[in-house]
Design an enzyme around this catalytic site. Structure first.
Site, short mmCIF file in Angstrom:
data_model
loop_
_atom_site.label_atom_id
_atom_site.label_comp_id
_atom_site.label_asym_id
_atom_site.label_seq_id
_atom_site.Cartn_x
_atom_site.Cartn_y
_atom_site.Cartn_z
N CYS A 233 9.80 -45.35 -23.89
CA CYS A 233 10.28 -45.51 -24.90
C CYS A 233 9.89 -46.71 -26.10
O CYS A 233 10.36 -47.60 -26.77
CB CYS A 233 12.01 -45.54 -24.87
N HIS B 98 14.70 -50.24 -30.72
CA HIS B 98 14.80 -48.65 -29.81
C HIS B 98 16.28 -48.34 -29.83
O HIS B 98 17.12 -49.23 -29.61
CB HIS B 98 14.03 -49.14 -28.66
N ASN C 240 18.82 -40.45 -28.03
CA ASN C 240 17.56 -41.88 -27.97
C ASN C 240 16.01 -40.75 -27.98
O ASN C 240 16.77 -39.69 -27.21
CB ASN C 240 17.70 -42.67 -26.65
N1 COA Z 1 30.64 -38.94 -19.72
C1 COA Z 1 31.26 -39.70 -19.17
N2 COA Z 1 31.62 -40.01 -17.90
C2 COA Z 1 30.37 -40.43 -18.06
C3 COA Z 1 29.42 -40.15 -18.20
C4 COA Z 1 29.49 -39.11 -19.46
N3 COA Z 1 28.52 -38.57 -20.03
N4 COA Z 1 28.11 -40.88 -18.03
C5 COA Z 1 28.92 -41.01 -16.72
N5 COA Z 1 30.27 -41.60 -17.48
C6 COA Z 1 30.83 -42.00 -16.12
C7 COA Z 1 30.66 -42.64 -14.65
O1 COA Z 1 30.27 -41.69 -13.61
C8 COA Z 1 31.06 -44.36 -14.85
O2 COA Z 1 32.14 -43.12 -14.02
P1 COA Z 1 32.89 -44.14 -12.51
O3 COA Z 1 33.49 -45.57 -13.47
O4 COA Z 1 34.13 -42.83 -12.39
O5 COA Z 1 32.27 -44.13 -11.76
C9 COA Z 1 32.37 -44.63 -15.84
O6 COA Z 1 31.45 -43.24 -17.48
C10 COA Z 1 30.95 -45.63 -16.24
O7 COA Z 1 29.96 -45.58 -16.04
P2 COA Z 1 28.51 -46.28 -16.72
O8 COA Z 1 26.97 -45.56 -15.88
O9 COA Z 1 28.53 -47.90 -15.41
O10 COA Z 1 28.87 -47.23 -17.63
P3 COA Z 1 28.09 -47.91 -18.45
O11 COA Z 1 28.52 -48.53 -19.56
O12 COA Z 1 27.26 -48.24 -18.70
O13 COA Z 1 27.55 -46.81 -20.16
C11 COA Z 1 25.11 -45.93 -19.91
C12 COA Z 1 26.25 -45.94 -19.30
C13 COA Z 1 23.96 -44.97 -19.50
C14 COA Z 1 25.40 -45.58 -22.08
C15 COA Z 1 24.16 -46.83 -20.43
O14 COA Z 1 24.04 -47.44 -18.79
C16 COA Z 1 23.36 -47.07 -20.96
O15 COA Z 1 22.98 -46.95 -22.40
N6 COA Z 1 22.06 -47.79 -20.50
C17 COA Z 1 21.10 -47.33 -21.13
C18 COA Z 1 20.21 -46.19 -21.22
C19 COA Z 1 19.22 -46.22 -21.66
O16 COA Z 1 19.17 -47.16 -22.66
N7 COA Z 1 17.62 -45.40 -21.20
C20 COA Z 1 17.08 -45.35 -21.65
C21 COA Z 1 15.87 -46.84 -21.80
S1 COA Z 1 15.01 -46.74 -23.44
#
Ligand code: COA
Length: 334
Positions: A115, A254, A284
């Site tokens: 990315c 990004h 993304n």
């Molecule tokens: N739909 C519904 N629930 C979901 C889900 C989805 N698509 N994906 C995850 N969950 C759930 C998880 O299982 C978790 O449930 P739990 O609390 O019962 O365990 C809950 O939602 C929270 O998950 P969590 O991973 O803590 O959420 P978050 O606030 O960190 O958001 C992302 C998740 C992936 C959106 C976030 O971490 C993110 O954007 N990370 C960066 C990713 C990124 O930028 N990647 C590329 C880098 S270049």
């Protein structure tokens, strides 16, 4: 030997998204997720997905052609393609993009910084220009992450989309509009496992577990690191350029998660209206995200000639980095 010293000046921009749009409602019919969760946790409403057989090279050719025409050129001397999803593991895809543009024979190189690939590719191209290797360089970010996420993985499928974006850089003067400023670029290979496709490479050629061929992501850790590193890198590049955050008119980060962009702006003390955000309609798109955001912002008038613009990226590797420029007078092209 005396090398010519030239600045790399942005001269054209173009983007391309595959026609098929998949919105959150469509995803929630086949995954255990909802439009509400995806929108509130990421800011994404929809993403474009390549059709079967439509590849990173195909999209790169479309975006690259638009950037060349936007620059008022018909050819370039070199092409740098940022991608983590080349058409084949070997060879690199850049030569096929050059041929697809009718530019077979030119210098053509893949850069894989995931990315952060577009910012790394800009630095690579600026180096080619500074050393006199090339006078006009096409820099493309193109990724087909829909092929890298496991179709049943609700933690990655909603986040990623496909697309390509491109700019043309030409040799010019450091004080003219469009001249790329200093770069701040970093990596941290110890954290490669946070965002990784475990199998298919030289370390683990094959695996009995099909999931190993798809992206595995530790989302929360990536989220926190992206917030911190993009803010640090923006401060570092502005320090190098002798500029302050208050002078920044547009922050083109990004597009990984709108909450990351908002958190970076908050840390920097940057008013949120200076953020360029198009993630709601693209998801993304990895290396394509910054040039696609530039093309969109140029098109809707939110990015205008004279604006001081920071580009900042974070991605797998880990990799991150930033650069700065004064936006030139750019006309988009079909
Ligand atoms: N739909 C519904 N629930 C979901 C889900 C989805 N698509 N994906 C995850 N969950 C759930 C998880 O299982 C978790 O449930 P739990 O609390 O019962 O365990 C809950 O939602 C929270 O998950 P969590 O991973 O803590 O959420 P978050 O606030 O960190 O958001 C992302 C998740 C992936 C959106 C976030 O971490 C993110 O954007 N990370 C960066 C990713 C990124 O930028 N990647 C590329 C880098 S270049």
């Amino acid at each position: 030997m005396q090398y010519p010293r030239h600045a790399a000046v942005l001269a054209g921009v173009g983007g391309w998204l595959p026609p098929r749009v998949v919105d959150n409602h469509e995803l929630s019919q086949r995954l255990d997720t909802s439009d509400e969760w995806i929108r509130t946790r990421t800011g994404i409403r929809q993403r474009h997905i390549a059709a079967p057989g439509e590849s990173t090279v195909d999209m790169a050719v479309r975006a690259g052609g638009r950037a060349i025409r936007s620059a008022g050129m018909t050819e370039v001397d070199a092409l740098v393609l940022a991608t983590a999803t080349p058409d084949q593991v070997c060879p690199g895809s850049a030569p096929q993009v050059a041929s697809g543009l009718g530019l077979g024979g030119i210098f053509a190189l893949d850069v894989n910084a995931v990315c952060s690939g577009f910012v790394y590719a800009l630095a690579t191209a600026a180096g080619l220009i500074a050393t006199g290797v090339a006078g006009r360089v096409l820099v493309i970010g193109s990724d087909t992450f829909s092929t890298l996420v496991h179709p049943d993985d609700r933690s990655t499928v909603p986040i990623f989309g496909d697309g390509a974006g491109a700019v043309v850089l030409r040799a010019g003067e450091p004080d003219e509009p469009g001249a790329l400023g200093p770069f701040d670029l970093h990596s941290e290979g110890e954290l490669a496992d946070l965002l990784v496709v475990p199998a298919g490479g030289s370390k683990q050629r094959t695996s009995a577990d099909p999931h190993d061929y798809f992206l595995s992501m530790q989302g929360t850790r990536v989220f926190r690191l992206a917030n911190a590193r993009m803010a640090e890198s923006t401060r570092a590049v502005l320090d190098q350029a002798g500029l302050s955050v208050h002078e920044v008119d547009r922050f083109v980060g990004h597009q990984a998660n709108v909450r990351i962009l908002q958190a970076v702006a908050k840390q920097l003390g940057l008013p949120p209206e200076r953020l360029v955000v198009n993630i709601e309609r693209t998801g993304n798109t990895s290396a394509a995200s910054i040039p696609l955001a530039l093309a969109d912002a140029c098109c809707d008038g939110s990015l205008r000639s004279g604006h001081l613009v920071v580009l900042s990226a974070f991605g797998a590797g880990l990799t991150w980095g930033s650069t700065v420029l004064r936006w030139p007078d750019i006309k988009l092209s079909e």
